[in-house]
Design a protein around this motif. Structure first.
Motif, PDB file in Angstrom:
ATOM      1  N   PHE A 164     -10.030  19.548   5.443  1.00  0.00           N
ATOM      2  CA  PHE A 164     -10.051  19.309   4.001  1.00  0.00           C
ATOM      3  C   PHE A 164     -11.460  19.093   3.463  1.00  0.00           C
ATOM      4  CE2 PHE A 164      -5.467  17.911   2.839  1.00  0.00           C
ATOM      5  CZ  PHE A 164      -4.980  19.088   3.373  1.00  0.00           C
ATOM      6  N   ARG A 165     -12.459  19.166   4.324  1.00  0.00           N
ATOM      7  CA  ARG A 165     -13.835  19.103   3.829  1.00  0.00           C
ATOM      8  C   ARG A 165     -14.140  20.392   3.080  1.00  0.00           C
ATOM      9  NH1 ARG A 165     -17.789  16.218   8.310  1.00  0.00           N
ATOM     10  NH2 ARG A 165     -16.809  14.158   8.161  1.00  0.00           N
ATOM     11  N   LYS A 166     -14.897  20.279   1.997  1.00  0.00           N
ATOM     12  CA  LYS A 166     -15.159  21.444   1.157  1.00  0.00           C
ATOM     13  C   LYS A 166     -15.946  22.537   1.877  1.00  0.00           C
ATOM     14  CE  LYS A 166     -13.255  19.663  -2.503  1.00  0.00           C
ATOM     15  NZ  LYS A 166     -11.967  20.137  -2.985  1.00  0.00           N
ATOM     16  N   TYR A 185     -17.954  11.096   0.278  1.00  0.00           N
ATOM     17  CA  TYR A 185     -16.588  10.806   0.742  1.00  0.00           C
ATOM     18  C   TYR A 185     -16.090   9.465   0.229  1.00  0.00           C
ATOM     19  CZ  TYR A 185     -17.522  14.563   4.022  1.00  0.00           C
ATOM     20  OH  TYR A 185     -17.838  15.776   4.573  1.00  0.00           O
ATOM     21  N   ALA A 186     -14.816   9.448  -0.156  1.00  0.00           N
ATOM     22  CA  ALA A 186     -14.179   8.200  -0.592  1.00  0.00           C
ATOM     23  C   ALA A 186     -12.796   8.107   0.037  1.00  0.00           C
ATOM     24  CB  ALA A 186     -14.050   8.161  -2.111  1.00  0.00           C
ATOM     25  N   VAL A 234     -13.121   3.395  -2.374  1.00  0.00           N
ATOM     26  CA  VAL A 234     -14.289   2.894  -1.652  1.00  0.00           C
ATOM     27  C   VAL A 234     -15.026   4.110  -1.099  1.00  0.00           C
ATOM     28  CG1 VAL A 234     -12.942   2.540   0.484  1.00  0.00           C
ATOM     29  CG2 VAL A 234     -15.140   1.364   0.179  1.00  0.00           C
ATOM     30  N   PHE A 235     -16.337   4.166  -1.346  1.00  0.00           N
ATOM     31  CA  PHE A 235     -17.145   5.296  -0.902  1.00  0.00           C
ATOM     32  C   PHE A 235     -17.849   4.964   0.409  1.00  0.00           C
ATOM     33  CE2 PHE A 235     -16.562   6.333  -5.309  1.00  0.00           C
ATOM     34  CZ  PHE A 235     -16.515   7.711  -5.328  1.00  0.00           C
ATOM     35  N   ALA A 236     -17.856   5.927   1.327  1.00  0.00           N
ATOM     36  CA  ALA A 236     -18.615   5.783   2.567  1.00  0.00           C
ATOM     37  C   ALA A 236     -20.095   5.871   2.247  1.00  0.00           C
ATOM     38  CB  ALA A 236     -18.209   6.869   3.557  1.00  0.00           C
ATOM     39  N   GLU A 237     -20.880   5.009   2.843  1.00  0.00           N
ATOM     40  CA  GLU A 237     -22.314   4.962   2.554  1.00  0.00           C
ATOM     41  C   GLU A 237     -23.063   6.172   3.097  1.00  0.00           C
ATOM     42  OE1 GLU A 237     -23.985   2.781   0.651  1.00  0.00           O
ATOM     43  OE2 GLU A 237     -22.043   1.890   0.155  1.00  0.00           O
ATOM     44  N   ASP A 238     -22.624   6.697   4.236  1.00  0.00           N
ATOM     45  CA  ASP A 238     -23.328   7.789   4.912  1.00  0.00           C
ATOM     46  C   ASP A 238     -22.530   9.085   4.786  1.00  0.00           C
ATOM     47  OD1 ASP A 238     -24.705   9.497   6.587  1.00  0.00           O
ATOM     48  OD2 ASP A 238     -24.675   8.171   8.327  1.00  0.00           O
ATOM     49  N   LEU A 273       0.878  -1.169   0.000  1.00  0.00           N
ATOM     50  CA  LEU A 273       0.000   0.000   0.000  1.00  0.00           C
ATOM     51  C   LEU A 273       0.913   1.217   0.000  1.00  0.00           C
ATOM     52  CD1 LEU A 273      -2.814   1.398   0.468  1.00  0.00           C
ATOM     53  CD2 LEU A 273      -2.290   1.274   2.900  1.00  0.00           C
ATOM     54  N   MET A 274       0.933   1.941  -1.107  1.00  0.00           N
ATOM     55  CA  MET A 274       1.845   3.077  -1.247  1.00  0.00           C
ATOM     56  C   MET A 274       1.284   4.349  -0.625  1.00  0.00           C
ATOM     57  SD  MET A 274       4.277   1.560  -2.685  1.00  0.00           S
ATOM     58  CE  MET A 274       5.357   2.931  -3.048  1.00  0.00           C
ATOM     59  N   ASP A 275      -0.052   4.476  -0.668  1.00  0.00           N
ATOM     60  CA  ASP A 275      -0.681   5.688  -0.148  1.00  0.00           C
ATOM     61  C   ASP A 275      -2.160   5.412   0.058  1.00  0.00           C
ATOM     62  OD1 ASP A 275      -0.943   8.298   0.708  1.00  0.00           O
ATOM     63  OD2 ASP A 275      -0.965   9.174  -1.288  1.00  0.00           O
ATOM     64  N   LEU A 276      -2.765   6.165   0.966  1.00  0.00           N
ATOM     65  CA  LEU A 276      -4.208   6.119   1.165  1.00  0.00           C
ATOM     66  C   LEU A 276      -4.637   7.516   1.598  1.00  0.00           C
ATOM     67  CD1 LEU A 276      -6.297   3.403   2.967  1.00  0.00           C
ATOM     68  CD2 LEU A 276      -6.679   5.813   3.461  1.00  0.00           C
ATOM     69  N   GLY A 277      -5.652   8.043   0.965  1.00  0.00           N
ATOM     70  CA  GLY A 277      -6.118   9.387   1.309  1.00  0.00           C
ATOM     71  C   GLY A 277      -7.622   9.493   1.164  1.00  0.00           C
ATOM     72  N   GLY A 278      -8.151  10.630   1.560  1.00  0.00           N
ATOM     73  CA  GLY A 278      -9.576  10.875   1.446  1.00  0.00           C
ATOM     74  C   GLY A 278      -9.882  11.831   0.312  1.00  0.00           C
ATOM     75  N   ILE A 279     -11.125  11.807  -0.144  1.00  0.00           N
ATOM     76  CA  ILE A 279     -11.620  12.764  -1.143  1.00  0.00           C
ATOM     77  C   ILE A 279     -13.013  13.193  -0.714  1.00  0.00           C
ATOM     78  CG2 ILE A 279     -12.308  13.138  -3.546  1.00  0.00           C
ATOM     79  CD1 ILE A 279     -10.321  11.134  -4.449  1.00  0.00           C
ATOM     80  N   ASP A 280     -13.283  14.495  -0.836  1.00  0.00           N
ATOM     81  CA  ASP A 280     -14.624  15.043  -0.631  1.00  0.00           C
ATOM     82  C   ASP A 280     -15.129  15.486  -1.997  1.00  0.00           C
ATOM     83  OD1 ASP A 280     -16.889  16.520  -0.103  1.00  0.00           O
ATOM     84  OD2 ASP A 280     -15.968  17.824   1.389  1.00  0.00           O
ATOM     85  N   TYR A 281     -16.133  14.781  -2.521  1.00  0.00           N
ATOM     86  CA  TYR A 281     -16.653  15.053  -3.858  1.00  0.00           C
ATOM     87  C   TYR A 281     -17.797  16.070  -3.862  1.00  0.00           C
ATOM     88  CZ  TYR A 281     -14.099  11.239  -6.147  1.00  0.00           C
ATOM     89  OH  TYR A 281     -13.121  10.431  -6.678  1.00  0.00           O
TER      90      TYR A 281
END
Length: 200
Positions: A150-152, A76-77, A95-99, A57-65
């Motif tokens: 980092f949330r929009k 969120y993913a 992987v996207f969070a369901e909630d 696993l080289m990296d893991l991060g979050g995204i706020d779409y």
């Protein structure tokens, strides 16, 4: 498409079928979206299956779409970058969070121990909770920090500020106070600005 990436896509489809979304090739790398319910089983197989063998696993991060133009899905993913040394190929796993209100995805610490600090960072900055993480606490912001920067929808000024109070002789937290200031340049604000009397 290179023969190697074509082979990877075929292998992903063969190994996982409908347990993953359709593999997408973009910018020379393959990306798959994994439903939250299949996430841990899929990544464990990605690591252990000799035909795939993503050891690192080289990296893991979050995204706020939430402000992504034209996007209509979950907010969120968690996004992982995997490397197979055996096969010399890379893979992006989303992987996207369901909630959207309380985003939760499973931790992959039991699959790759290096996920520890990456997941803590995604929790700290995006508020994504990694279920099963053994020590999920902030890693970059202060322990008393309010919100996830980092949330929009996080305000640029934050919610609270921390400062040392010399009277109390300790660090205190207080609501952000930003003094209003003049932001119009003097050349616009003052009619005669820059038109001196010629004496220098």
């Amino acid at each position: 498409m290179s023969a190697k990436l074509d082979r990877l896509i075929r292998q992903l489809k063969q190994s996982f079928g409908d347990r993953i979304g359709e593999p997408v090739l973009a910018f020379g790398q393959v990306t798959i979206v994994v439903p939250a319910g299949n996430y841990v089983d899929v990544v464990r197989q990605l690591r252990d299956d000799p035909a795939l063998r993503f050891e690192q696993l080289m990296d893991l991060g979050g995204i706020d779409y939430s402000e992504f133009t034209g996007y209509q899905g979950k907010r969120y993913a968690a996004v992982s970058q995997l490397l197979s040394i055996t096969h010399n190929w890379r893979l992006t796993v989303k992987v996207f969070a369901e909630d959207d209100e309380f985003p939760v995805v499973a931790s992959v610490m039991d699959v790759w121990n290096s996920a520890n600090w990456y997941e803590r960072e995604a929790f700290d900055l995006f508020g994504i909770h990694f279920e099963g993480h053994v020590d999920l606490r902030r890693i970059l912001t202060d322990y008393g920090f309010v919100g996830h920067p980092f949330r929009k929808d996080f305000p640029l000024s934050g919610y609270v500020e921390m400062r040392y109070d010399p009277e109390q002789k300790r660090v205190i937290y207080q609501p952000v106070t930003i003094e209003p200031r003049e932001v119009t340049p003097r050349i616009v604000r003052e009619e005669g600005y820059g038109k001196g009397d010629g004496r220098g």
